[in-house]
Design a protein around this motif. Structure first.
Motif, PDB file in Angstrom:
ATOM      1  N   VAL A 235       0.839  -1.205   0.000  1.00 26.68           N
ATOM      2  CA  VAL A 235       0.000   0.000   0.000  1.00 26.68           C
ATOM      3  C   VAL A 235       0.870   1.248   0.000  1.00 26.68           C
ATOM      4  N   TYR A 236       1.936   1.231   0.812  1.00 31.13           N
ATOM      5  CA  TYR A 236       2.836   2.394   0.886  1.00 31.13           C
ATOM      6  C   TYR A 236       3.480   2.680  -0.474  1.00 31.13           C
ATOM      7  N   TYR A 237       4.025   1.621  -1.101  1.00 33.70           N
ATOM      8  CA  TYR A 237       4.705   1.849  -2.381  1.00 33.70           C
ATOM      9  C   TYR A 237       3.703   2.230  -3.465  1.00 33.70           C
ATOM     10  N   ALA A 238       2.484   1.678  -3.414  1.00 28.04           N
ATOM     11  CA  ALA A 238       1.473   2.071  -4.393  1.00 28.04           C
ATOM     12  C   ALA A 238       1.099   3.547  -4.224  1.00 28.04           C
ATOM     13  N   LEU A 239       0.985   3.978  -2.958  1.00 24.19           N
ATOM     14  CA  LEU A 239       0.645   5.383  -2.715  1.00 24.19           C
ATOM     15  C   LEU A 239       1.753   6.321  -3.192  1.00 24.19           C
ATOM     16  N   THR A 240       3.004   5.995  -2.833  1.00 24.37           N
ATOM     17  CA  THR A 240       4.102   6.886  -3.236  1.00 24.37           C
ATOM     18  C   THR A 240       4.268   6.914  -4.749  1.00 24.37           C
ATOM     19  N   GLU A 241       4.102   5.756  -5.395  1.00 24.52           N
ATOM     20  CA  GLU A 241       4.211   5.743  -6.853  1.00 24.52           C
ATOM     21  C   GLU A 241       3.059   6.523  -7.481  1.00 24.52           C
ATOM     22  N   GLY A 242       1.857   6.372  -6.905  1.00 22.19           N
ATOM     23  CA  GLY A 242       0.711   7.112  -7.426  1.00 22.19           C
ATOM     24  C   GLY A 242       0.904   8.615  -7.300  1.00 22.19           C
ATOM     25  N   VAL A 243       1.451   9.049  -6.167  1.00 26.83           N
ATOM     26  CA  VAL A 243       1.693  10.484  -5.982  1.00 26.83           C
ATOM     27  C   VAL A 243       2.732  10.977  -6.970  1.00 26.83           C
ATOM     28  N   ASN A 244       3.783  10.194  -7.199  1.00 21.84           N
ATOM     29  CA  ASN A 244       4.816  10.602  -8.165  1.00 21.84           C
ATOM     30  C   ASN A 244       4.232  10.718  -9.573  1.00 21.84           C
ATOM     31  N   ILE A 245       3.417   9.735  -9.969  1.00 19.99           N
ATOM     32  CA  ILE A 245       2.830   9.768 -11.312  1.00 19.99           C
ATOM     33  C   ILE A 245       1.889  10.959 -11.452  1.00 19.99           C
ATOM     34  N   LEU A 246       1.066  11.173 -10.420  1.00 14.70           N
ATOM     35  CA  LEU A 246       0.113  12.282 -10.470  1.00 14.70           C
ATOM     36  C   LEU A 246       0.833  13.627 -10.570  1.00 14.70           C
ATOM     37  N   SER A 247       1.878  13.808  -9.750  1.00  9.41           N
ATOM     38  CA  SER A 247       2.592  15.089  -9.778  1.00  9.41           C
ATOM     39  C   SER A 247       3.307  15.293 -11.107  1.00  9.41           C
ATOM     40  N   SER A 248       3.882  14.215 -11.672  1.00  9.46           N
ATOM     41  CA  SER A 248       4.573  14.347 -12.961  1.00  9.46           C
ATOM     42  C   SER A 248       3.588  14.729 -14.057  1.00  9.46           C
ATOM     43  N   ARG A 249       2.442  14.071 -14.067  1.00 11.65           N
ATOM     44  CA  ARG A 249       1.454  14.400 -15.103  1.00 11.65           C
ATOM     45  C   ARG A 249       0.904  15.803 -14.916  1.00 11.65           C
ATOM     46  N   LEU A 250       0.719  16.196 -13.654  1.00 10.03           N
ATOM     47  CA  LEU A 250       0.197  17.541 -13.400  1.00 10.03           C
ATOM     48  C   LEU A 250       1.188  18.604 -13.878  1.00 10.03           C
ATOM     49  N   ILE A 251       2.469  18.371 -13.607  1.00 13.97           N
ATOM     50  CA  ILE A 251       3.488  19.327 -14.044  1.00 13.97           C
ATOM     51  C   ILE A 251       3.563  19.356 -15.562  1.00 13.97           C
ATOM     52  N   ALA A 252       3.527  18.165 -16.188  1.00 12.75           N
ATOM     53  CA  ALA A 252       3.628  18.112 -17.649  1.00 12.75           C
ATOM     54  C   ALA A 252       2.440  18.796 -18.314  1.00 12.75           C
ATOM     55  N   ARG A 253       1.245  18.630 -17.732  1.00 15.72           N
ATOM     56  CA  ARG A 253       0.058  19.230 -18.336  1.00 15.72           C
ATOM     57  C   ARG A 253      -0.021  20.732 -18.101  1.00 15.72           C
ATOM     58  N   THR A 254       0.441  21.201 -16.956  1.00 14.25           N
ATOM     59  CA  THR A 254       0.256  22.610 -16.614  1.00 14.25           C
ATOM     60  C   THR A 254       1.466  23.482 -16.926  1.00 14.25           C
ATOM     61  N   GLN A 255       2.671  22.918 -16.879  1.00 15.86           N
ATOM     62  CA  GLN A 255       3.860  23.736 -17.052  1.00 15.86           C
ATOM     63  C   GLN A 255       4.711  23.315 -18.237  1.00 15.86           C
ATOM     64  N   GLY A 256       4.511  22.106 -18.753  1.00 13.40           N
ATOM     65  CA  GLY A 256       5.391  21.645 -19.814  1.00 13.40           C
ATOM     66  C   GLY A 256       6.702  21.168 -19.246  1.00 13.40           C
ATOM     67  N   LEU A 257       7.476  20.562 -20.081  1.00 13.76           N
ATOM     68  CA  LEU A 257       8.746  20.006 -19.626  1.00 13.76           C
ATOM     69  C   LEU A 257       9.922  20.934 -19.874  1.00 13.76           C
ATOM     70  N   ALA A 258       9.747  21.962 -20.721  1.00 15.22           N
ATOM     71  CA  ALA A 258      10.847  22.869 -21.021  1.00 15.22           C
ATOM     72  C   ALA A 258      10.746  24.122 -20.166  1.00 15.22           C
ATOM     73  N   LEU A 259      11.903  24.672 -19.809  1.00 10.69           N
ATOM     74  CA  LEU A 259      11.935  25.859 -18.968  1.00 10.69           C
ATOM     75  C   LEU A 259      11.200  27.042 -19.600  1.00 10.69           C
ATOM     76  N   PRO A 260      11.347  27.309 -20.919  1.00 15.92           N
ATOM     77  CA  PRO A 260      10.594  28.442 -21.506  1.00 15.92           C
ATOM     78  C   PRO A 260       9.087  28.300 -21.318  1.00 15.92           C
ATOM     79  N   ASP A 261       8.566  27.074 -21.463  1.00 21.53           N
ATOM     80  CA  ASP A 261       7.125  26.889 -21.282  1.00 21.53           C
ATOM     81  C   ASP A 261       6.716  27.203 -19.853  1.00 21.53           C
ATOM     82  N   GLN A 262       7.524  26.748 -18.893  1.00 17.94           N
ATOM     83  CA  GLN A 262       7.204  27.024 -17.493  1.00 17.94           C
ATOM     84  C   GLN A 262       7.248  28.527 -17.195  1.00 17.94           C
TER      85      GLN A 262
END
Length: 774
Positions: free
Chosen positions: A529-556
């Motif tokens: 459960v712990y590893y599933a939660l931490t992995e889920g949080v990592n995936i969610l945060s990565s997708r949120l950053i990619a969708r809202t800020q992009g991966l390149a510094l100029p986009d952010q």
């Protein structure tokens, strides 16, 4: 008490400096840090159980009522002396245990910081300070568990321990705030208990306190962090598991039980959770093949036993729990030291690879035998006496309670003898290992603790008197029970016979029990459960950053500037549009303004990082010149220092960065960038124009008039920084200090640590210098 708490902190700084110079001998200095804690046992013994608690108050900010208050009641002093004993022995043991490649300064500094935090926790009378020391134990244990950070298991164990205990820390923060508000005081001794019990905050504070205690003391389902904490060096494990961090939750339940124990909710939660943890921890321990993992799960089980006794919230339970708390510290620390000796001499802790060690390690075998039998509850050792007290308390609760207690103790009996298997049978050890008896520096502390466990059983009167020193603090003075090896043929003794029978059956049917354990292993447990939660949080945060800020510094940067523009534009639209003229600037500032503009344009035209840094410096030094022209030499000096440090940091960071490259931009992006840049410049200009006139009368005349009268200084800026805004300055200095430490860590990131047994690192070739772009 104040010296006992703060001397480890002071000597931690000294140990960090002495470590590289004295090496392993720094352990002797670390042992001295616990001497004041050991001396706390003197007034404890001399004053007797009925003595009034001592109170030491150090006023910090009297005008605000801030003070450090330490209260030496019988229980606090007893536990502080216990920390001192185990801390001293762990420090001395580490001198012989650690390899010569260890970073001694770091190790002993962390160890002393941890010990001081734990002493502050048990002695603190102030709720806020108690929370502060509680959190410091979490941080310092994170550093200790992750000491050999080159191992992924150590990093995982440190992060897991920190996350779980930090969750409980948040609960404790809310709990102490509620208790202080409802009880009318921030000190434990000053609380109005009746007002607290009548308050609507009583139940929330109770539940949050239990969350903190369960996470810290590894109760179900928060037990997952404790076994992975075994990645710490063995002296740390002995200190951590026997007398300090893992028992912090038990201490909290023991002390706060006097506040919440009247509620059925308190015992109704703690006792079932504690008994379930007792059985589950013992069952998992029985299936371990790593000796240290076996001991770690046995600690989980024993903490469940202590929790269930303190959770009973009656005099009998508190008396039994206090006796077992002392007994457990002795045999558990001794067993960790024994496992460290076996690992030190054979190079492994795996049960299937070891056997027949009693001939090669006779002293270690004797120590292990005494400590294991005490853990198993066999007479005439202390574990037998405290187990009988545990049975008596559970018998008074009902058949279900004693049945669960017997089951958990039978499993304890079985895994205690499983641990001793390494000393029986034909000699067996890893190839190349020639085990022989360890030096006295390793066997001495373990033998002392094992003899203590034996004395606890042979001298029950002395052990009982020691337990009774906490009777006033924990309110069990009315209980007339006593420690003895023989109470006659009682139901508790009959339950002991049943325990031995069940335990013997588990030992004889070890193969079938192991097969049953494998079949019953659930696919979903606390770790999954712990590893599933931490992995889920990592995936969610990565997708949120990619969708809202992009991966390149100029986009952010585009998104951040756009969001700032929208917020500022809304504020301008909603506020009256009042802009003022900036008047006629001094002619002397015109060259400075030209320098600033030239620097900004130069950054845009620069084709390399080095050129950009140099040109950026023009804007910084130009700002300093502007401050000087406006008769603000202190600001100019500050700006010069900041600019110089910034340039140095840029150059240090650029050394490790890859080469720059141009990102392709379409015409549409060029248009967007031009619009953003123009809007940012226009917004900044309008902001300056709007801020030329004050919306309220300026406060500067107040400082001019009062800096000498109130602060005693003629330099208004200095008085402002030191006196009028002292806390702001302190915070800014703390921020700068933390940034400096972070930068130091980044610069030294390439220097890897090394665990004992690992080969020395091969000198790396210097990184290729960055080729400057044309």
């Amino acid at each position: 008490m104040t010296l006992a708490v703060f001397l480890p902190f002071l000597l931690a700084a000294l140990a960090a400096w002495l470590g590289p110079r004295l090496g392993r001998r720094t352990g002797y200095v670390a042992a001295l840090a616990f001497v004041p804690a050991l001396l706390l046992a003197v007034p404890l013994a001399g004053a007797g159980p009925g003595a009034a608690p001592a109170l030491e108050v150090t006023r910090w900010v009297p005008d605000l009522g801030l003070a450090l208050a330490f209260r030496g009641d019988g229980f606090s002093l007893l536990f502080a002396a216990l920390i001192g004993v185990i801390g001293t022995l762990s420090s001395l043991y580490s001198v012989a245990y650690l390899s010569g490649h260890e970073r001694f300064g770091r190790f002993y500094a962390y160890l002393l910081l941890f010990g001081g935090s734990m002493l502050g926790l048990v002695l603190s009378d102030n709720l806020v300070a108690l929370f502060g020391f509680w959190e410091m134990t979490s941080v310092t244990s994170f550093l200790l568990i992750g000491l050999w950070h080159t191992r992924s298991a150590a990093r995982d164990g440190a992060v897991k321990a920190f996350l779980v205990s930090a969750l409980g820390g948040l609960g404790l923060l809310a709990a102490v705030a509620m208790i202080g508000l409802a009880g009318g005081s921030t000190t434990l001794s000053g609380l109005d208990v009746e007002a607290l019990r009548a308050s609507p905050l009583f139940v929330p504070a109770l539940l949050l306190t239990l969350l903190a205690a369960f996470t810290k003391s590894a109760q179900l389902p928060f037990h997952l962090w404790l076994p992975t904490a075994m990645e710490a060096p063995t002296p740390v494990s002995a200190f951590l598991h026997s007398a300090t961090m893992v028992k912090a939750g038990v201490v909290l339940v023991a002390k706060f039980g006097l506040l919440f124990g009247s509620s059925p909710l308190w015992g109704g939660i703690i006792v079932p959770v504690g008994l379930a943890t007792l059985v589950w921890g013992a069952w998992i321990a029985l299936r371990q093949t790593d000796l240290k993992a076996l001991l770690a799960y046995s600690t989980v089980s024993q903490l469940g036993l202590l929790m269930s006794l303190y959770g009973l919230s009656d005099a009998e339970g508190r008396f039994a729990a206090t006796a077992h708390l002392l007994n457990h510290a002795a045999f558990k620390a001794a067993l960790f030291f024994v496992v460290g000796i076996i690992d030190h001499e054979t190079g492994t802790r795996e049960l299937p690879r070891l056997g027949g060690l009693r001939k090669a390690l006779p002293v270690t075998f004797a120590v292990a035998l005494l400590a294991s039998l005490s853990m198993a509850g066999v007479p005439p050792l202390g574990g037998f006496i405290s187990k009988e007290l545990f049975y008596e308390a559970m018998l008074h609760r009902g058949p279900l309670f004693i049945a669960v207690a017997v089951l958990g103790s039978a499993l304890t009996f079985a895994y205690s003898f499983r641990l001793l298997r390494v000393f029986w049978g034909p000699p067996r050890s890893p190839p190349g290992a020639e085990p022989h008896e360890a030096p006295p520096g390793l066997t001495g502390p373990a033998a002392l603790l094992a003899l203590t466990a034996l004395a606890f059983g042979l001298l029950p009167g002395v052990a009982g008197a020691l337990t009774r020193t906490a009777q006033n603090a924990l309110d069990f003075a009315s209980y007339r029970g006593y420690l003895s090896l023989w109470h006659g043929v009682t139901p508790a003794l009959l339950a002991t016979f049943v325990t031995w029978g069940l335990g013997g059956l588990l030992i004889l049917q070890a193969a079938r029990v192991g097969a049953l354990g494998r079949r019953l292993t659930p696919r979903v447990n606390a770790n999954t459960v712990y590893y599933a939660l931490t992995e889920g949080v990592n995936i969610l945060s990565s997708r949120l950053i990619a969708r809202t800020q992009g991966l390149a510094l100029p986009d952010q940067l585009r998104i951040m500037l756009g969001a700032a523009g929208l917020i500022a534009g809304y504020a301008v639209w909603r506020s009256p549009q009042v802009f003022h003229s900036i008047g006629t600037p001094p002619l002397a500032l015109l060259p400075v303004a030209a320098l600033l503009v030239a620097g900004a344009v130069g950054v845009l035209l620069a084709r390399s990082r080095l050129t950009a840094v140099v040109v950026t410096g023009l804007t910084g030094f130009g700002s300093a010149a502007a401050f000087l022209g406006l008769r603000a030499p202190d600001l100019a000096l500050t700006q010069l220092l900041v600019e110089a440090v910034t340039v140095i940091l840029f150059l240090l960071v650029f050394r490790y960065l890859p080469r720059t490259r141009d990102l392709p931009r379409t015409r549409w992006r060029y248009g967007v960038d031009l619009l953003l840049a123009g809007s940012a410049g226009l917004g900044a200009t309008l902001l300056v124009l709007a801020g030329v006139r004050f919306l309220a009368p300026p406060i500067s005349p107040y400082y001019l008039e009062n800096s000498y009268r109130l602060g005693g200084g003629r330099n208004v800026v200095n008085v402002l920084l030191v006196d009028f805004r002292g806390f702001d300055t302190l915070g800014e200095i703390a921020v700068v200090g933390m940034v400096a430490l972070a930068v130091l860590g980044l610069v030294r990131l390439g220097k890897k640590g090394r665990a004992p047994g690992e080969p020395p690192p091969v000198p790396a070739s210097p990184p290729p210098k960055e080729k400057e772009e044309a």
